[in-house]
Write a protein that holds these residues in place. Structure first.
Motif, mmCIF file in Angstrom:
data_model
loop_
_atom_site.group_PDB
_atom_site.id
_atom_site.type_symbol
_atom_site.label_atom_id
_atom_site.label_comp_id
_atom_site.label_asym_id
_atom_site.label_seq_id
_atom_site.Cartn_x
_atom_site.Cartn_y
_atom_site.Cartn_z
ATOM 1 N N GLN A 57 42.441 30.180 44.343
ATOM 2 C CA GLN A 57 40.935 30.637 44.302
ATOM 3 C C GLN A 57 40.674 32.144 43.804
ATOM 4 O O GLN A 57 39.812 32.345 42.812
ATOM 5 C CB GLN A 57 40.236 30.640 46.056
ATOM 6 N N VAL A 58 41.382 32.894 44.078
ATOM 7 C CA VAL A 58 41.150 34.288 43.828
ATOM 8 C C VAL A 58 41.470 34.178 42.245
ATOM 9 O O VAL A 58 40.635 35.059 41.576
ATOM 10 C CB VAL A 58 42.114 35.189 44.155
ATOM 11 N N ILE A 59 42.239 33.655 41.546
ATOM 12 C CA ILE A 59 42.597 33.684 40.202
ATOM 13 C C ILE A 59 41.380 32.998 39.559
ATOM 14 O O ILE A 59 40.962 33.584 38.499
ATOM 15 C CB ILE A 59 43.750 32.821 39.960
ATOM 16 N N ALA A 60 40.824 32.101 40.104
ATOM 17 C CA ALA A 60 39.569 31.280 39.347
ATOM 18 C C ALA A 60 38.465 32.064 39.439
ATOM 19 O O ALA A 60 37.772 32.216 38.368
ATOM 20 C CB ALA A 60 39.446 30.108 40.213
ATOM 21 N N ASP A 61 38.082 32.663 40.697
ATOM 22 C CA ASP A 61 37.214 33.735 40.735
ATOM 23 C C ASP A 61 37.165 34.908 39.715
ATOM 24 O O ASP A 61 36.149 35.250 38.917
ATOM 25 C CB ASP A 61 37.092 34.495 42.012
ATOM 26 N N LEU A 62 38.480 35.528 39.669
ATOM 27 C CA LEU A 62 38.571 36.738 38.792
ATOM 28 C C LEU A 62 38.433 36.059 37.169
ATOM 29 O O LEU A 62 37.717 36.830 36.353
ATOM 30 C CB LEU A 62 39.788 37.284 38.707
ATOM 31 N N ARG A 63 38.934 34.755 36.916
ATOM 32 C CA ARG A 63 38.679 34.186 35.603
ATOM 33 C C ARG A 63 37.427 34.090 35.096
ATOM 34 O O ARG A 63 36.866 34.287 33.977
ATOM 35 C CB ARG A 63 39.461 32.781 35.321
ATOM 36 N N HIS A 64 36.554 33.530 36.126
ATOM 37 C CA HIS A 64 35.160 33.390 35.824
ATOM 38 C C HIS A 64 34.288 34.539 36.419
ATOM 39 O O HIS A 64 32.961 34.416 36.184
ATOM 40 C CB HIS A 64 34.649 32.036 36.813
ATOM 41 N N ARG A 65 34.990 36.069 36.690
ATOM 42 C CA ARG A 65 34.129 36.822 36.942
ATOM 43 C C ARG A 65 33.245 36.796 38.085
ATOM 44 O O ARG A 65 32.225 37.479 38.000
ATOM 45 C CB ARG A 65 33.477 37.548 35.704
ATOM 46 N N ARG A 66 33.669 36.115 39.002
ATOM 47 C CA ARG A 66 33.005 36.068 40.432
ATOM 48 C C ARG A 66 33.249 36.969 41.399
ATOM 49 O O ARG A 66 34.899 37.326 41.366
ATOM 50 C CB ARG A 66 33.056 34.609 40.942
ATOM 51 N N PHE A 67 32.428 37.539 42.321
ATOM 52 C CA PHE A 67 33.001 38.492 43.429
ATOM 53 C C PHE A 67 33.650 39.641 43.278
ATOM 54 O O PHE A 67 34.630 39.979 43.710
ATOM 55 C CB PHE A 67 33.592 37.620 44.219
ATOM 56 N N ILE A 68 33.692 40.056 41.891
ATOM 57 C CA ILE A 68 34.340 41.227 41.217
ATOM 58 C C ILE A 68 33.990 42.428 42.217
ATOM 59 O O ILE A 68 35.295 43.175 42.506
ATOM 60 C CB ILE A 68 34.111 41.662 39.753
ATOM 61 N N ASP A 69 32.973 42.473 42.696
ATOM 62 C CA ASP A 69 32.696 43.819 43.479
ATOM 63 C C ASP A 69 33.433 43.538 44.978
ATOM 64 O O ASP A 69 34.265 44.924 45.244
ATOM 65 C CB ASP A 69 31.109 44.223 43.893
ATOM 66 N N LEU A 70 33.420 42.378 45.378
ATOM 67 C CA LEU A 70 34.149 42.516 46.730
ATOM 68 C C LEU A 70 35.703 42.287 46.486
ATOM 69 O O LEU A 70 36.401 43.189 47.264
ATOM 70 C CB LEU A 70 34.099 41.038 47.186
ATOM 71 N N TYR A 71 36.413 41.812 45.370
ATOM 72 C CA TYR A 71 37.743 42.024 45.069
ATOM 73 C C TYR A 71 38.028 43.594 44.769
ATOM 74 O O TYR A 71 39.365 43.956 45.232
ATOM 75 C CB TYR A 71 38.280 41.241 44.013
ATOM 76 N N ALA A 72 37.174 44.226 44.143
ATOM 77 C CA ALA A 72 37.340 45.554 43.670
ATOM 78 C C ALA A 72 37.393 46.575 45.189
ATOM 79 O O ALA A 72 38.384 47.408 45.183
ATOM 80 C CB ALA A 72 36.362 46.160 43.024
ATOM 81 N N THR A 73 36.715 46.412 45.936
ATOM 82 C CA THR A 73 36.439 47.033 47.176
ATOM 83 C C THR A 73 37.918 46.728 48.039
ATOM 84 O O THR A 73 38.303 47.673 48.810
ATOM 85 C CB THR A 73 35.373 46.666 47.946
ATOM 86 N N THR A 74 38.115 45.466 48.131
ATOM 87 C CA THR A 74 39.133 45.140 48.847
ATOM 88 C C THR A 74 40.600 45.733 48.251
ATOM 89 O O THR A 74 41.369 46.363 49.122
ATOM 90 C CB THR A 74 39.351 43.652 48.938
ATOM 91 N N LEU A 75 40.692 45.719 46.934
ATOM 92 C CA LEU A 75 41.909 46.417 46.330
ATOM 93 C C LEU A 75 41.922 47.912 46.503
ATOM 94 O O LEU A 75 42.893 48.443 47.203
ATOM 95 C CB LEU A 75 41.934 46.043 44.948
ATOM 96 N N VAL A 76 40.760 48.568 46.538
ATOM 97 C CA VAL A 76 40.729 50.227 46.982
ATOM 98 C C VAL A 76 41.032 50.375 48.298
ATOM 99 O O VAL A 76 41.954 51.212 48.589
ATOM 100 C CB VAL A 76 39.149 50.611 46.408
#
Length: 258
Positions: free
Chosen positions: A19-38
């Motif tokens: 699901q995460v890979i698909a979201d990143l491929r389609h540029r969905r929820f980028i803000d949420l994943y970036a915040t989580t990574l930081v």
């Protein structure tokens, strides 16, 4: 822990990763994943004893909290997506066509959407740009006595023109558009089967892109009363599903033409 529980957890983890890979491929929820990574990076630094200033810690905490609250607000707020043709009056698609880079259209007959005005907007919009594309699929030509024509005519209680006549006019318009000298790429094809819906996708794989899917129903009093749904990338798998439906229709149209 039992082997079955281990298997269930493994399946769930793999599903989440996909699901995460698909979201990143389609540029969905980028803000949420970036915040989580930081947050994870800073958490790891704190675990190994890194000396981070209090200002950095509090800034990270409040920034993450603010983004999560904003994401929650957006998740609870949804534009009305279950619409009819009157939505094109309230939110004209003309500006979208004028500024679009890519437009996909599947309409069995297409006469209601592919008006002279909108075809000209396609010419001055995506077809006027290097790399712009317009792909259109309609039904193959048939006679008024053809069962497909009878089926399409039965969708409306008060048709103003037979489906066969409308399709004939649409195909003539598409043939004329094919001769235009434009920078963009225009292509059209046809299929022999009516799946009972139409698709209009504007910049389908770009930020802000969307797809309108209209269901033809049975015995509508007029075309305007048909239901359509407005989908964006935030709709996840269903947005991808309907884009894939158009791609399948397009592949069929191209295969039939070859």
């Amino acid at each position: 822990m039992s082997p079955s529980a281990d298997t269930s957890i493994g399946v769930m983890v793999r599903r989440r990763i996909k699901q995460v890979i698909a979201d990143l491929r389609h540029r969905r929820f980028i803000d949420l994943y970036a915040t989580t990574l930081v947050a994870l990076v800073f958490s790891a630094l704190l675990l190994v004893g890194a000396d981070l200033p209090d200002g950095v810690r509090w800034s990270l905490l409040f920034a993450g909290l603010g983004i999560l609250l904003l994401r929650t607000a957006f998740a609870n707020y949804r534009d009305e997506r279950f619409l009819d043709r009157s939505d094109y009056d309230r939110n004209p698609i003309t500006d979208d066509l004028r500024t679009a880079q890519d437009v996909w259209i599947f309409a069995p007959v297409g006469s209601n959407f592919l008006t002279d005005e909108r075809c000209d907007l396609l010419r001055r919009g995506p077809l006027a740009k290097d790399g712009g594309t317009v792909r259109i699929v309609v039904l193959g030509q048939f006679d008024p006595e053809d069962p497909i024509s009878e089926q399409l005519d039965a969708l409306l209680d008060f048709p103003v023109q037979s489906a066969a006549d409308s399709l004939r006019e649409t195909r003539a318009r598409l043939a004329a558009m094919e001769q235009w000298a434009v920078k963009g790429n225009f292509a059209y094809g046809d299929i022999a089967f009516n799946p009972g819906f139409s698709i209009i996708a504007v910049n389908p794989h770009a930020a802000g892109g969307y797809a309108n899917v209209e269901f033809h129903g049975f015995r509508n009093d007029a075309v305007r009363s048909r239901m359509h749904i407005h989908l964006t990338r935030d709709d996840g798998v269903w947005y991808t599903y309907w884009l894939d439906q158009f791609e399948a229709i397009w592949r069929s149209a191209v295969a039939d033409a070859s």
